[in-house]
Design a protein around this motif. Structure first.
Motif, PDB file in Angstrom:
ATOM      1  N   ASP A 150      59.939 102.680  21.513  1.00 23.45           N
ATOM      2  CA  ASP A 150      60.201 101.370  22.106  1.00 23.45           C
ATOM      3  C   ASP A 150      61.707 101.121  22.238  1.00 23.45           C
ATOM      4  N   LEU A 151      62.467 101.517  21.228  1.00 21.16           N
ATOM      5  CA  LEU A 151      63.920 101.358  21.297  1.00 21.16           C
ATOM      6  C   LEU A 151      64.516 102.245  22.389  1.00 21.16           C
ATOM      7  N   ALA A 152      63.947 103.418  22.558  1.00 16.69           N
ATOM      8  CA  ALA A 152      64.424 104.309  23.610  1.00 16.69           C
ATOM      9  C   ALA A 152      64.125 103.709  24.988  1.00 16.69           C
ATOM     10  N   ASP A 153      62.983 103.046  25.132  1.00 10.00           N
ATOM     11  CA  ASP A 153      62.644 102.393  26.396  1.00 10.00           C
ATOM     12  C   ASP A 153      63.618 101.271  26.731  1.00 10.00           C
ATOM     13  N   LEU A 154      64.183 100.637  25.719  1.00 12.60           N
ATOM     14  CA  LEU A 154      65.158  99.568  25.927  1.00 12.60           C
ATOM     15  C   LEU A 154      66.577 100.107  26.124  1.00 12.60           C
ATOM     16  N   ASN A 155      66.703 101.433  26.144  1.00 12.47           N
ATOM     17  CA  ASN A 155      68.009 102.105  26.291  1.00 12.47           C
ATOM     18  C   ASN A 155      68.967 101.761  25.161  1.00 12.47           C
ATOM     19  N   ILE A 156      68.409 101.558  23.974  1.00 11.14           N
ATOM     20  CA  ILE A 156      69.236 101.307  22.790  1.00 11.14           C
ATOM     21  C   ILE A 156      69.545 102.615  22.075  1.00 11.14           C
TER      22      ILE A 156
END
Length: 69
Positions: free
Chosen positions: A19-25
């Motif tokens: 999920d964090l990767a999807d937010l480009n974090i």
């Protein structure tokens, strides 16, 4: 940017990282030659996951009295 190595101990943690990767974090890199495999669940796998079920779990809810016969 800082790079760290993380050992994932729980499937929920991996989902959180995705999920964090999807937010480009964050950016996830899996080691070469490793494939993430799903764990085959066996009967009773949730035995220690579900902590407690309320005594009135199967009782009708007051919010739905208008719809009950």
């Amino acid at each position: 940017m800082e790079t760290i190595m993380v050992e994932i101990l729980n499937q929920k943690a991996y989902k959180l990282l995705e999920d964090l990767a999807d937010l480009n974090i964050i950016r996830l890199h899996e080691p070469a030659g490793s494939a993430r495999t799903l764990v085959e669940r066996k009967f009773g796998f949730a035995k220690y996951i579900i902590g407690r079920i309320s005594d009135d779990f199967n009782e009708p809810l007051n919010e739905f009295t208008d719809y009950m016969p």
